[in-house]
Write an enzyme that holds these catalytic residues in place. Structure first.
Site, short mmCIF file in Angstrom:
data_model
loop_
_atom_site.label_atom_id
_atom_site.label_comp_id
_atom_site.label_asym_id
_atom_site.label_seq_id
_atom_site.Cartn_x
_atom_site.Cartn_y
_atom_site.Cartn_z
N ASP A 317 84.14 -4.63 71.75
CA ASP A 317 85.20 -3.63 71.86
C ASP A 317 85.54 -3.05 70.49
O ASP A 317 85.59 -3.77 69.49
CB ASP A 317 86.47 -4.26 72.43
CG ASP A 317 86.31 -4.73 73.88
OD1 ASP A 317 85.18 -5.07 74.26
OD2 ASP A 317 87.31 -4.76 74.60
N ASP A 338 80.81 -2.05 74.26
CA ASP A 338 81.90 -2.36 75.21
C ASP A 338 82.95 -1.28 75.08
O ASP A 338 82.64 -0.18 74.62
CB ASP A 338 82.46 -3.77 74.95
CG ASP A 338 83.00 -4.42 76.22
OD1 ASP A 338 83.93 -3.84 76.82
OD2 ASP A 338 82.51 -5.49 76.61
N ASP A 339 84.20 -1.56 75.48
CA ASP A 339 85.22 -0.52 75.45
C ASP A 339 85.32 0.13 74.08
O ASP A 339 85.34 -0.56 73.05
CB ASP A 339 86.59 -1.10 75.82
CG ASP A 339 86.69 -1.47 77.30
OD1 ASP A 339 86.12 -0.75 78.13
OD2 ASP A 339 87.33 -2.49 77.60
N HIS A 360 81.93 1.30 76.88
CA HIS A 360 82.38 1.27 78.27
C HIS A 360 83.47 2.31 78.51
O HIS A 360 84.10 2.30 79.56
CB HIS A 360 82.89 -0.12 78.64
CG HIS A 360 81.82 -1.16 78.71
ND1 HIS A 360 82.05 -2.46 79.09
CD2 HIS A 360 80.49 -1.08 78.44
CE1 HIS A 360 80.92 -3.15 79.05
NE2 HIS A 360 79.95 -2.33 78.66
N ARG A 393 88.84 5.65 82.34
CA ARG A 393 88.92 4.54 83.29
C ARG A 393 90.30 3.89 83.29
O ARG A 393 90.91 3.69 82.24
CB ARG A 393 87.86 3.49 82.94
CG ARG A 393 87.90 2.25 83.83
CD ARG A 393 86.67 1.40 83.67
NE ARG A 393 86.56 0.79 82.35
CZ ARG A 393 85.80 -0.29 82.09
NH1 ARG A 393 85.09 -0.84 83.06
NH2 ARG A 393 85.75 -0.78 80.88
N LYS A 395 91.78 0.31 85.21
CA LYS A 395 91.38 -0.81 86.07
C LYS A 395 92.45 -1.89 86.04
O LYS A 395 93.07 -2.16 85.02
CB LYS A 395 90.03 -1.38 85.63
CG LYS A 395 89.98 -1.87 84.19
CD LYS A 395 88.62 -2.46 83.84
CE LYS A 395 88.57 -2.93 82.39
NZ LYS A 395 87.32 -3.63 82.06
#
Length: 505
Positions: A317, A338-339, A360, A393, A395
């Site tokens: 991340d 990743d993020d 991500h 996104r 979530k």
């Protein structure tokens, strides 16, 4: 030489003239670190290069900000992207502006009272933007050099073992070419109010088989930055095994932890490469401005002997924010696995002008099951997400509670997204989706505007999976994402002109 006041002014003027009239270099196509970033972000770099004039009013995008004071590197990268053809040549006025940051520090030694009209003037080139004169009394026959004080030596650190003493005593600290021993942390968690820390040269972390933070920062009204050309190298290759924090080797999970950073603080102009797992973890902080950061984990894309064919770096991340308020992350580059930016809790957080590659995406969440599960007043704007799993996104975790409200995604360009272009889902369990949403986390007052781009054949353009009654007042306008080979699917009817590719159900 000796000079009276008028002569000194003339010498300053001559030095200034030399600074603004350098020899003009011929632009060439050079394969370097600047070109690497321009190629990664070429979908936006090419339009930028087509208009680049090196004029002082021209805005330099975040992926090029590291070289904003070295316009030749930007011109070179643009020439390479342009097939070897040069970009527009700068005017002499533009060159003068670009180079005026190279000023002169003048050390002026004032003579004794019997010769007070005379001075010794020694100009020295520097990268500073100011002209600084230091006056030291002296006799008429000799120049007395300025002797560094013990406090100054204490604050200029060249060995890891001296950091603790500097952080305890100093408010202006330089960390120059520090090699950090394994299982050791640069601990700046109790800095004095108003402290500035500058990294210089290469900071390198040696290997150790353990989970520990590389850097800890805490305090009020802080400034953490780096000198031009400085590199913070996390030596991630020594730990990468394709599993990140999900298992395998023990690894330092956080590169830099910003905890209880308060007041009016900033972290800026820092280049970090090869960090082992997560990079920035920002918690319980407020009033923080993070900008002009480059996180380059591109070396982790390739598999290694431990990763079983997967990308060696995992869970890398860029910026994770939790329980923080009134914080900005902006004008930065993240190249990772990743993020790019993930906000799991907090209020009034601005994420703007980010360039993300291989990530991500830009994420809220996952939310639920943590000590703080409220995420309010968050904006993601004016950013680019390339070669990522997701674009924009939100979530939440299954069978948990929480509150997500007043979230904005606006002016986001997404390209080559492999899973979801726009994603809202409430079915995460143990880090993955179940397909069965739950409604314990409320998602309301969401605005998504002008998100455009492409998804790969393996992905979906749009995906919304809300729990029963837990999504409210979601407005989506002027989005245009195409290319997904799997059909879009949305189980919640949104407001605005969004039609989920006709796949509301």
């Amino acid at each position: 030489m000796k000079a009276n006041g008028a002569s000194a002014l003339l010498l300053f003027a001559a030095a200034g003239q030399a600074a603004v009239l350098p020899e003009r270099a011929v632009a060439t196509c050079t394969h370097d670190s600047a070109l690497e970033l321009f190629e990664l972000f070429q979908v936006v770099a090419k339009p930028f290069c087509s208009q680049y004039t090196r004029a002082p009013t021209h805005t330099v995008p975040a992926f090029a900000a590291r070289w904003s004071k070295v316009p030749g590197k930007i011109s070179s990268a643009c020439m390479c992207l342009n097939g070897g053809k040069p970009t527009a040549v700068a005017s002499s006025a533009a060159i003068a502006t670009a180079t005026s940051s190279k000023a002169v520090i003048a050390s002026v030694t004032i003579a004794s009272s019997s010769d007070a009209s005379s001075a010794i003037l020694t100009p020295t080139p520097t990268s500073s933007t100011a002209v600084v004169a230091s006056a030291t009394p002296a006799s008429s026959s000799e120049v007395v050099p300025t002797i560094p004080t013990p406090a100054a030596d204490l604050c200029y650190v060249t060995a890891y073992s001296a950091i603790a003493a500097a952080t305890a005593a100093c408010t202006a600290i330089t960390l120059d070419n520090i090699t950090v021993p394994g299982n050791s942390t640069i601990d700046m968690s109790k800095l004095k109010t108003g402290t500035k820390v500058t990294f210089k040269g290469t900071t390198f972390w040696e290997y150790f088989d353990a989970n520990y933070p590389f850097i800890k920062v805490g305090g009020t009204d802080l400034e953490i930055t780096a000198a031009e050309g400085a590199i913070l190298d996390g030596n991630g290759q020594s730990w990468w095994d394709g599993l990140g924090s999900n298992g395998g080797m023990k690894k330092p999970n956080h590169f830099i932890e910003l905890t209880k950073v308060l007041g009016s603080s900033s972290v800026h102009d820092i280049y970090i490469q090869n960090y082992p797992v997560h990079c920035f973890t920002i918690t319980n902080s407020a009033g923080l401005d993070v900008h002009h950061i480059t996180l380059n984990n591109s070396a982790g894309y390739a598999p290694n002997e431990r990763s079983n064919g997967l990308a060696a770096s995992h869970n890398s991340d860029g910026f994770d924010l939790a329980s923080s308020n009134d914080t900005t992350v902006r004008d930065s580059v993240v190249i990772n696995q990743d993020d790019c930016v993930a906000v799991t809790s907090g209020n009034n957080i601005i994420v703007n002008n980010m360039y993300c590659n291989g990530s991500h995406g830009l994420s809220i969440g996952s939310v639920g099951g943590k000590s703080n599960n409220n995420v309010t007043n968050i904006s993601f704007t004016n950013s680019v997400v390339l070669n990522a799993e997701n674009g924009a996104r939100i979530k939440s975790n299954s069978n948990t509670t929480g509150f997500i409200s007043n979230i904005l995604f606006e002016n986001i360009r997404v390209e080559n997204i492999s899973i979801y272009g726009i994603d809202i889902q409430q079915d995460y369990l143990n880090g993955g989706p179940t397909g069965s949403p739950t409604n314990g986390v409320i998602i309301r007052d969401i605005k998504i505007r002008n998100v455009t781009g492409t998804v790969t054949e393996e992905g979906r353009n749009y995906y919304i999976l809300c729990g029963a009654g837990s999504c409210k007042n979601i407005t989506i306008n002027d989005v245009d994402i195409s290319g997904g080979g799997k059909p879009s699917a949305c189980n919640f009817q949104t407001n605005g002109n969004f039609d989920c590719d006709g796949k509301f159900y």
